[in-house]
Write a protein that holds these residues in place. Sequence first.
Motif, PDB file in Angstrom:
ATOM      1  N   TYR A 192       0.850  -1.206   0.000  1.00 12.09           N
ATOM      2  CA  TYR A 192       0.000   0.000   0.000  1.00 12.09           C
ATOM      3  C   TYR A 192       0.887   1.259   0.000  1.00 12.09           C
ATOM      4  N   TYR A 193       1.892   1.269   0.898  1.00 11.44           N
ATOM      5  CA  TYR A 193       2.787   2.444   0.953  1.00 11.44           C
ATOM      6  C   TYR A 193       3.603   2.616  -0.316  1.00 11.44           C
ATOM      7  N   GLU A 194       3.929   1.496  -0.942  1.00  9.28           N
ATOM      8  CA  GLU A 194       4.667   1.584  -2.207  1.00  9.28           C
ATOM      9  C   GLU A 194       3.872   2.413  -3.223  1.00  9.28           C
ATOM     10  N   LYS A 195       2.573   2.193  -3.263  1.00 11.80           N
ATOM     11  CA  LYS A 195       1.717   2.951  -4.196  1.00 11.80           C
ATOM     12  C   LYS A 195       1.771   4.446  -3.850  1.00 11.80           C
ATOM     13  N   LEU A 196       1.689   4.759  -2.546  1.00  7.47           N
ATOM     14  CA  LEU A 196       1.728   6.179  -2.163  1.00  7.47           C
ATOM     15  C   LEU A 196       3.087   6.790  -2.527  1.00  7.47           C
ATOM     16  N   ASP A 197       4.161   6.021  -2.274  1.00  6.66           N
ATOM     17  CA  ASP A 197       5.504   6.530  -2.581  1.00  6.66           C
ATOM     18  C   ASP A 197       5.678   6.792  -4.078  1.00  6.66           C
ATOM     19  N   LEU A 198       4.986   6.020  -4.893  1.00 10.33           N
ATOM     20  CA  LEU A 198       5.111   6.204  -6.346  1.00 10.33           C
ATOM     21  C   LEU A 198       4.189   7.306  -6.864  1.00 10.33           C
ATOM     22  N   GLY A 199       3.401   7.895  -5.965  1.00 11.88           N
ATOM     23  CA  GLY A 199       2.613   9.063  -6.381  1.00 11.88           C
ATOM     24  C   GLY A 199       1.109   8.888  -6.391  1.00 11.88           C
ATOM     25  N   ALA A 200       0.612   7.767  -5.843  1.00 12.87           N
ATOM     26  CA  ALA A 200      -0.842   7.574  -5.827  1.00 12.87           C
ATOM     27  C   ALA A 200      -1.504   8.546  -4.847  1.00 12.87           C
ATOM     28  N   ASP A 201      -2.655   9.086  -5.260  1.00  7.01           N
ATOM     29  CA  ASP A 201      -3.459   9.900  -4.332  1.00  7.01           C
ATOM     30  C   ASP A 201      -4.416   9.009  -3.559  1.00  7.01           C
ATOM     31  N   LEU A 202      -4.882   7.971  -4.207  1.00 11.56           N
ATOM     32  CA  LEU A 202      -5.819   7.018  -3.595  1.00 11.56           C
ATOM     33  C   LEU A 202      -5.391   5.613  -4.001  1.00 11.56           C
ATOM     34  N   VAL A 203      -5.758   4.642  -3.174  1.00 13.79           N
ATOM     35  CA  VAL A 203      -5.365   3.258  -3.472  1.00 13.79           C
ATOM     36  C   VAL A 203      -6.598   2.358  -3.390  1.00 13.79           C
ATOM     37  N   GLN A 204      -6.696   1.435  -4.349  1.00 15.11           N
ATOM     38  CA  GLN A 204      -7.769   0.428  -4.316  1.00 15.11           C
ATOM     39  C   GLN A 204      -7.120  -0.955  -4.223  1.00 15.11           C
ATOM     40  N   MET A 205      -7.894  -1.927  -3.766  1.00 15.13           N
ATOM     41  CA  MET A 205      -7.399  -3.304  -3.880  1.00 15.13           C
ATOM     42  C   MET A 205      -8.567  -4.247  -4.111  1.00 15.13           C
ATOM     43  N   TYR A 206      -8.258  -5.354  -4.759  1.00 18.11           N
ATOM     44  CA  TYR A 206      -9.294  -6.334  -5.047  1.00 18.11           C
ATOM     45  C   TYR A 206      -8.813  -7.711  -4.576  1.00 18.11           C
ATOM     46  N   THR A 207      -7.761  -8.223  -5.218  1.00 13.35           N
ATOM     47  CA  THR A 207      -7.293  -9.583  -4.907  1.00 13.35           C
ATOM     48  C   THR A 207      -6.788  -9.685  -3.460  1.00 13.35           C
ATOM     49  N   GLY A 208      -6.094  -8.669  -2.991  1.00 14.88           N
ATOM     50  CA  GLY A 208      -5.599  -8.668  -1.604  1.00 14.88           C
ATOM     51  C   GLY A 208      -6.752  -8.800  -0.620  1.00 14.88           C
ATOM     52  N   PHE A 209      -7.853  -8.173  -0.968  1.00 16.54           N
ATOM     53  CA  PHE A 209      -9.056  -8.216  -0.128  1.00 16.54           C
ATOM     54  C   PHE A 209      -9.623  -9.645  -0.096  1.00 16.54           C
ATOM     55  N   ILE A 210      -9.550 -10.331  -1.251  1.00 16.67           N
ATOM     56  CA  ILE A 210     -10.064 -11.708  -1.321  1.00 16.67           C
ATOM     57  C   ILE A 210      -9.215 -12.633  -0.444  1.00 16.67           C
ATOM     58  N   TYR A 211      -7.884 -12.519  -0.567  1.00 19.10           N
ATOM     59  CA  TYR A 211      -7.006 -13.446   0.157  1.00 19.10           C
ATOM     60  C   TYR A 211      -6.809 -13.077   1.629  1.00 19.10           C
ATOM     61  N   GLU A 212      -6.788 -11.782   1.923  1.00 19.55           N
ATOM     62  CA  GLU A 212      -6.482 -11.355   3.298  1.00 19.55           C
ATOM     63  C   GLU A 212      -7.737 -10.986   4.092  1.00 19.55           C
ATOM     64  N   GLY A 213      -8.822 -10.680   3.406  1.00 15.18           N
ATOM     65  CA  GLY A 213     -10.053 -10.306   4.097  1.00 15.18           C
ATOM     66  C   GLY A 213     -10.067  -8.843   4.497  1.00 15.18           C
ATOM     67  N   PRO A 214     -11.218  -8.370   5.012  1.00 16.32           N
ATOM     68  CA  PRO A 214     -11.378  -6.947   5.325  1.00 16.32           C
ATOM     69  C   PRO A 214     -10.430  -6.441   6.412  1.00 16.32           C
ATOM     70  N   ASN A 215      -9.871  -7.376   7.191  1.00 17.46           N
ATOM     71  CA  ASN A 215      -8.950  -6.968   8.236  1.00 17.46           C
ATOM     72  C   ASN A 215      -7.712  -6.262   7.672  1.00 17.46           C
ATOM     73  N   LEU A 216      -7.372  -6.574   6.433  1.00 17.30           N
ATOM     74  CA  LEU A 216      -6.223  -5.913   5.798  1.00 17.30           C
ATOM     75  C   LEU A 216      -6.420  -4.395   5.760  1.00 17.30           C
ATOM     76  N   ILE A 217      -7.649  -3.968   5.522  1.00 15.91           N
ATOM     77  CA  ILE A 217      -7.917  -2.526   5.475  1.00 15.91           C
ATOM     78  C   ILE A 217      -7.658  -1.909   6.847  1.00 15.91           C
ATOM     79  N   LYS A 218      -8.110  -2.623   7.889  1.00 16.92           N
ATOM     80  CA  LYS A 218      -7.865  -2.136   9.266  1.00 16.92           C
ATOM     81  C   LYS A 218      -6.361  -1.990   9.513  1.00 16.92           C
ATOM     82  N   ARG A 219      -5.611  -3.006   9.095  1.00 13.49           N
ATOM     83  CA  ARG A 219      -4.158  -2.974   9.316  1.00 13.49           C
ATOM     84  C   ARG A 219      -3.529  -1.792   8.591  1.00 13.49           C
TER      85      ARG A 219
END
Length: 231
Positions: A192-219
Amino acid sequence: MLNSLGFPNQGAQVIRKRLMRLQKDYCLGINIGPNKSTTPENMHKDYLNCYEKLSEFADFITINISSPNTPDLRKLHNEEFVIKIIDEITKSRDESKFKPKIFIKISPDESEKEYIDIISAVNKSKIDGLIVSNTSNNKKLKSILNVANKDGGISGKAIKEKSNKILKFVKSKLDKKKIIVAVGGVFDVDSYYEKLDLGADLVQMYTGFIYEGPNLIKRIVKNDNQKSSNS
Ligand SMILES: Cc1cc2nc3c(=O)[nH]c(=O)nc-3n(C[C@H](O)[C@H](O)[C@H](O)COP(=O)(O)O)c2cc1C
């Protein structure tokens, strides 16, 4: 992950009725694309139809020209089409009281020329930014993953580097006032931080959410809070 879903849904009219019943107090993005049976020269009409039926419910609209699962869709990564679709959709927004942000979502598999042409069209336009990127249909990547003969696009960890490379390129060329939404391979706090470091203003995820579950967002959010209170 490999998916070849296309856009299985009941169509803009049915979704419009569903959205009319929705009471929402959160941000809603709506991703629009043409029907599988629509010919390339008519695809712009499908986008406009979806935009006109659904934009009043959306905080942001994504013009999806990058699914590998709708025939000929990726051929829309060209200057002529991008200028046309931006003109038609921003005109519709100008004439309406509803003002969702508008993004174009791009593929990670195009040539440098296509990216330069799209970025230049976006820079000259009123749309709000780019979403980088959709899944990859790259033959070499698919053969490394032993899915060379299967339809569909690769997502998740396997496309992180590819997606980040395009993100970096987009960041270097896109007007600073435009918004960059990064997606592709986010599966932990570091990616997630890698995306911000490369210049993202906002970040989305799809596959990470499937494998890690909603707790990943909390983390991710927790780490974000810790970082901002330390700085
Ligand atoms: C099952 C599945 C369905 C998807 N459907 C869409 C879609 O309808 N529209 C779209 O723009 N992207 C779609 N995507 C692509 C994701 O939004 C995202 O761009 C891509 O998977 C890369 O992010 P990730 O590595 O976090 O999954 C889909 C991805 C998956 C795995």
